[in-house]
Design a protein around this motif. Structure first.
Motif, PDB file in Angstrom:
ATOM      1  N   ALA A  80      10.065   2.664  15.191  1.00 54.27           N
ATOM      2  CA  ALA A  80      10.622   2.667  13.843  1.00 54.27           C
ATOM      3  C   ALA A  80       9.928   3.677  12.945  1.00 54.27           C
ATOM      4  O   ALA A  80       8.705   3.774  12.933  1.00 54.27           O
ATOM      5  CB  ALA A  80      10.513   1.276  13.231  1.00 54.27           C
ATOM      6  N   ARG A  81      10.758   4.418  12.197  1.00 57.52           N
ATOM      7  CA  ARG A  81      10.227   5.322  11.173  1.00 57.52           C
ATOM      8  C   ARG A  81      10.076   4.605   9.836  1.00 57.52           C
ATOM      9  O   ARG A  81       9.406   5.098   8.937  1.00 57.52           O
ATOM     10  CB  ARG A  81      11.179   6.514  11.005  1.00 57.52           C
ATOM     11  CG  ARG A  81      11.329   7.392  12.249  1.00 57.52           C
ATOM     12  CD  ARG A  81      10.226   8.410  12.335  1.00 57.52           C
ATOM     13  NE  ARG A  81      10.137   9.205  11.119  1.00 57.52           N
ATOM     14  CZ  ARG A  81      10.927  10.245  10.848  1.00 57.52           C
ATOM     15  NH1 ARG A  81      11.875  10.604  11.707  1.00 57.52           N
ATOM     16  NH2 ARG A  81      10.772  10.934   9.732  1.00 57.52           N
ATOM     17  N   TRP A 138      17.152   4.891  12.089  1.00 50.60           N
ATOM     18  CA  TRP A 138      15.762   5.199  11.755  1.00 50.60           C
ATOM     19  C   TRP A 138      14.825   4.024  12.032  1.00 50.60           C
ATOM     20  O   TRP A 138      13.613   4.204  12.096  1.00 50.60           O
ATOM     21  CB  TRP A 138      15.664   5.572  10.267  1.00 50.60           C
ATOM     22  CG  TRP A 138      16.553   6.706   9.894  1.00 50.60           C
ATOM     23  CD1 TRP A 138      17.766   6.641   9.275  1.00 50.60           C
ATOM     24  CD2 TRP A 138      16.314   8.093  10.137  1.00 50.60           C
ATOM     25  NE1 TRP A 138      18.295   7.889   9.117  1.00 50.60           N
ATOM     26  CE2 TRP A 138      17.426   8.806   9.636  1.00 50.60           C
ATOM     27  CE3 TRP A 138      15.271   8.808  10.724  1.00 50.60           C
ATOM     28  CZ2 TRP A 138      17.528  10.187   9.705  1.00 50.60           C
ATOM     29  CZ3 TRP A 138      15.363  10.191  10.802  1.00 50.60           C
ATOM     30  CH2 TRP A 138      16.478  10.867  10.298  1.00 50.60           C
ATOM     31  N   ASN A 139      15.382   2.835  12.182  1.00 52.40           N
ATOM     32  CA  ASN A 139      14.583   1.631  12.367  1.00 52.40           C
ATOM     33  C   ASN A 139      14.402   1.258  13.834  1.00 52.40           C
ATOM     34  O   ASN A 139      13.560   0.433  14.173  1.00 52.40           O
ATOM     35  CB  ASN A 139      15.249   0.475  11.604  1.00 52.40           C
ATOM     36  CG  ASN A 139      14.491  -0.825  11.676  1.00 52.40           C
ATOM     37  OD1 ASN A 139      15.047  -1.846  12.067  1.00 52.40           O
ATOM     38  ND2 ASN A 139      13.224  -0.822  11.293  1.00 52.40           N
ATOM     39  N   THR A 167       3.466   2.363   8.409  1.00 49.07           N
ATOM     40  CA  THR A 167       4.868   2.763   8.480  1.00 49.07           C
ATOM     41  C   THR A 167       5.562   2.373   7.183  1.00 49.07           C
ATOM     42  O   THR A 167       5.407   1.236   6.719  1.00 49.07           O
ATOM     43  CB  THR A 167       5.573   2.069   9.670  1.00 49.07           C
ATOM     44  OG1 THR A 167       4.910   2.404  10.877  1.00 49.07           O
ATOM     45  CG2 THR A 167       7.028   2.491   9.754  1.00 49.07           C
ATOM     46  N   LYS A 199       1.408   0.251  14.103  1.00 51.53           N
ATOM     47  CA  LYS A 199       2.515   0.399  13.150  1.00 51.53           C
ATOM     48  C   LYS A 199       2.027   0.363  11.708  1.00 51.53           C
ATOM     49  O   LYS A 199       2.824   0.574  10.789  1.00 51.53           O
ATOM     50  CB  LYS A 199       3.552  -0.712  13.360  1.00 51.53           C
ATOM     51  CG  LYS A 199       4.169  -0.728  14.756  1.00 51.53           C
ATOM     52  CD  LYS A 199       5.188  -1.851  14.882  1.00 51.53           C
ATOM     53  CE  LYS A 199       5.772  -1.902  16.287  1.00 51.53           C
ATOM     54  NZ  LYS A 199       6.825  -2.926  16.406  1.00 51.53           N
ATOM     55  N   ASP A 213      10.949  -3.652  16.035  1.00 55.87           N
ATOM     56  CA  ASP A 213      11.718  -2.507  15.556  1.00 55.87           C
ATOM     57  C   ASP A 213      13.207  -2.666  15.876  1.00 55.87           C
ATOM     58  O   ASP A 213      13.608  -2.685  17.046  1.00 55.87           O
ATOM     59  CB  ASP A 213      11.212  -1.221  16.203  1.00 55.87           C
ATOM     60  CG  ASP A 213       9.773  -0.912  15.836  1.00 55.87           C
ATOM     61  OD1 ASP A 213       9.209  -1.626  14.985  1.00 55.87           O
ATOM     62  OD2 ASP A 213       9.198   0.046  16.396  1.00 55.87           O
ATOM     63  N   GLY A 214      14.021  -2.789  14.831  1.00 56.87           N
ATOM     64  CA  GLY A 214      15.464  -2.831  15.002  1.00 56.87           C
ATOM     65  C   GLY A 214      16.031  -4.176  15.386  1.00 56.87           C
ATOM     66  O   GLY A 214      17.261  -4.323  15.475  1.00 56.87           O
ATOM     67  N   PHE A 220      10.596   0.312   8.030  1.00 56.45           N
ATOM     68  CA  PHE A 220      10.953  -1.096   8.171  1.00 56.45           C
ATOM     69  C   PHE A 220      11.825  -1.514   6.991  1.00 56.45           C
ATOM     70  O   PHE A 220      11.682  -0.983   5.880  1.00 56.45           O
ATOM     71  CB  PHE A 220       9.709  -1.978   8.207  1.00 56.45           C
ATOM     72  CG  PHE A 220       8.760  -1.653   9.336  1.00 56.45           C
ATOM     73  CD1 PHE A 220       9.241  -1.427  10.612  1.00 56.45           C
ATOM     74  CD2 PHE A 220       7.390  -1.576   9.117  1.00 56.45           C
ATOM     75  CE1 PHE A 220       8.372  -1.132  11.661  1.00 56.45           C
ATOM     76  CE2 PHE A 220       6.512  -1.287  10.155  1.00 56.45           C
ATOM     77  CZ  PHE A 220       7.012  -1.058  11.436  1.00 56.45           C
TER      78      PHE A 220
END
Length: 356
Positions: free
Chosen positions: A249-250, A244-245, A49, A46, A184-185, A252
């Motif tokens: 994830a694209r 998007w998260n 990112t 990651k 992520d998320g 943070f």
């Protein structure tokens, strides 16, 4: 009710449309997340990112809130502005932390003292103003009593005690959300559920406010409808960002988002007089923060680790759970905590004595 839907819908749209622009902009600037070397090895992929996506959530909250007022034609109130101030100020503290991490190319931003000073100053300003803005009915945004669903009359802090209490609550929740933001998320999804609960609480308090009908069980709170607008806008912003998260994830949210959301949740609990109830509603955040505290305490006393890694979500990753499995199961726990908290809130109203 129309304003609540507008706040949530507009904030969701702003967040989901603005975030991809931030992804491209931050990527061009080289604002990529640094990953702790001692963290799970699966997280090393990651690295790079884009981060600081909490900017999208903050913009979405403000736009959704303001447009809701244009549609609903309701007055902007002190309670909502104080919560928004708290959210934005802590977002600025988080932004500085994120920016220093990116500039230094290390997962170290503001030192602990600087971050605590930022939280302290923001909390003190919020606490002072929350007691001073008294409306025609003699109500201020906050009460100097400890509250579960209503004020507990025998547990009064006084003005100075309340300011200290507000700092402890705000620091605790902003750091708890920050600790939860490790998958992520996870933080965005959990926060959306907590905020959705506060939409219902704020609207219910408005419909049963003593300002509308001084009946048994009514709520002595100031500006509950406007507080529901803020919670709705924040919920919409989190859901839009989650598009998007979510894994993979694209972008943070970074400390920009996590500190802001933690402060927002704490502020909502204070102005709705539900500080203790939030411990139930935000149970996942509580467990994540406690796991870190327990890990440190046990390690310092025994030199052994209680969990494979803290915060708690990393323990399950190292136990072999897939990241998405951990996230979804924690979301399910967050939903159960929110439902339990809402159930306790409603049951208290059903059993409220006639003297309230």
């Amino acid at each position: 009710m129309r304003g609540v839907f507008v706040a949530a819908g507009v904030a969701l749209a702003v967040s989901i449309l603005l975030t991809p622009y931030l992804i491209r902009f931050f990527a061009r600037q080289g604002f990529g997340q640094e990953i702790r070397a001692e963290g799970p090895q699966s997280h090393q992929s990651k690295r790079g990112t884009p981060t600081m996506g909490g900017v999208a959530i903050l913009v979405a909250i403000w736009v959704g809130y303001l447009l809701a007022h244009l549609v609903a034609e309701e007055d902007i109130t002190a309670s909502a502005l104080l919560v928004l101030f708290l959210t934005t100020a802590l977002g600025v503290v988080g932004f500085l932390d994120d920016f220093l991490k990116l500039r230094r190319r290390r997962n170290l931003g503001l030192n602990k003292t600087s971050k605590l000073v930022g939280q302290f100053v923001t909390s003190v300003i919020f606490g002072i103003l929350a007691l001073r803005f008294v409306n025609a009915r003699g109500l201020s945004p906050a009460s100097d009593n400890l509250s579960f669903v209503r004020d507990i009359a025998v547990l009064s802090f006084g003005a100075l005690g309340f300011i200290l209490f507000a700092y402890l609550v705000i620091a605790a929740w902003s750091n708890a959300v920050n600790l939860t933001d490790g998958l992520d998320g996870l933080a965005a999804g959990t926060a959306a559920m907590v905020l959705g609960t506060y939409v219902i609480i704020g609207f219910w308090q408005f419909r049963n406010s003593c300002a509308l009908a001084n009946l048994p069980g009514c709520y002595q709170v100031r500006d509950p409808l406007d507080v529901a607008f803020v919670a709705a806008a924040a919920m919409g912003g989190c859901i839009g960002f989650l598009w998007w998260n979510a894994a993979p994830a694209r972008i943070f949210m970074g400390d920009t988002g996590s500190l802001a959301l933690g402060g927002l949740i704490a502020g909502l609990s204070i102005v709705t007089h539900t500080e203790l109830l939030l411990v139930v509603i935000g149970g996942v955040f509580v467990v994540e923060a406690l796991s870190v505290a327990l890990q440190i305490a046990v390690f310092r006393s025994t030199r052994r680790r209680l969990f494979r890694m803290a915060p708690f979500h990393h323990h399950f990753e190292l136990a072999g759970w897939a990241e998405t499995t951990v996230i979804i199961r924690f979301w399910l726990l967050a939903a159960m905590c929110a439902a339990l908290g809402l159930g306790l809130f409603y049951s208290e109203w059903l059993n409220a004595p006639a003297g309230f």
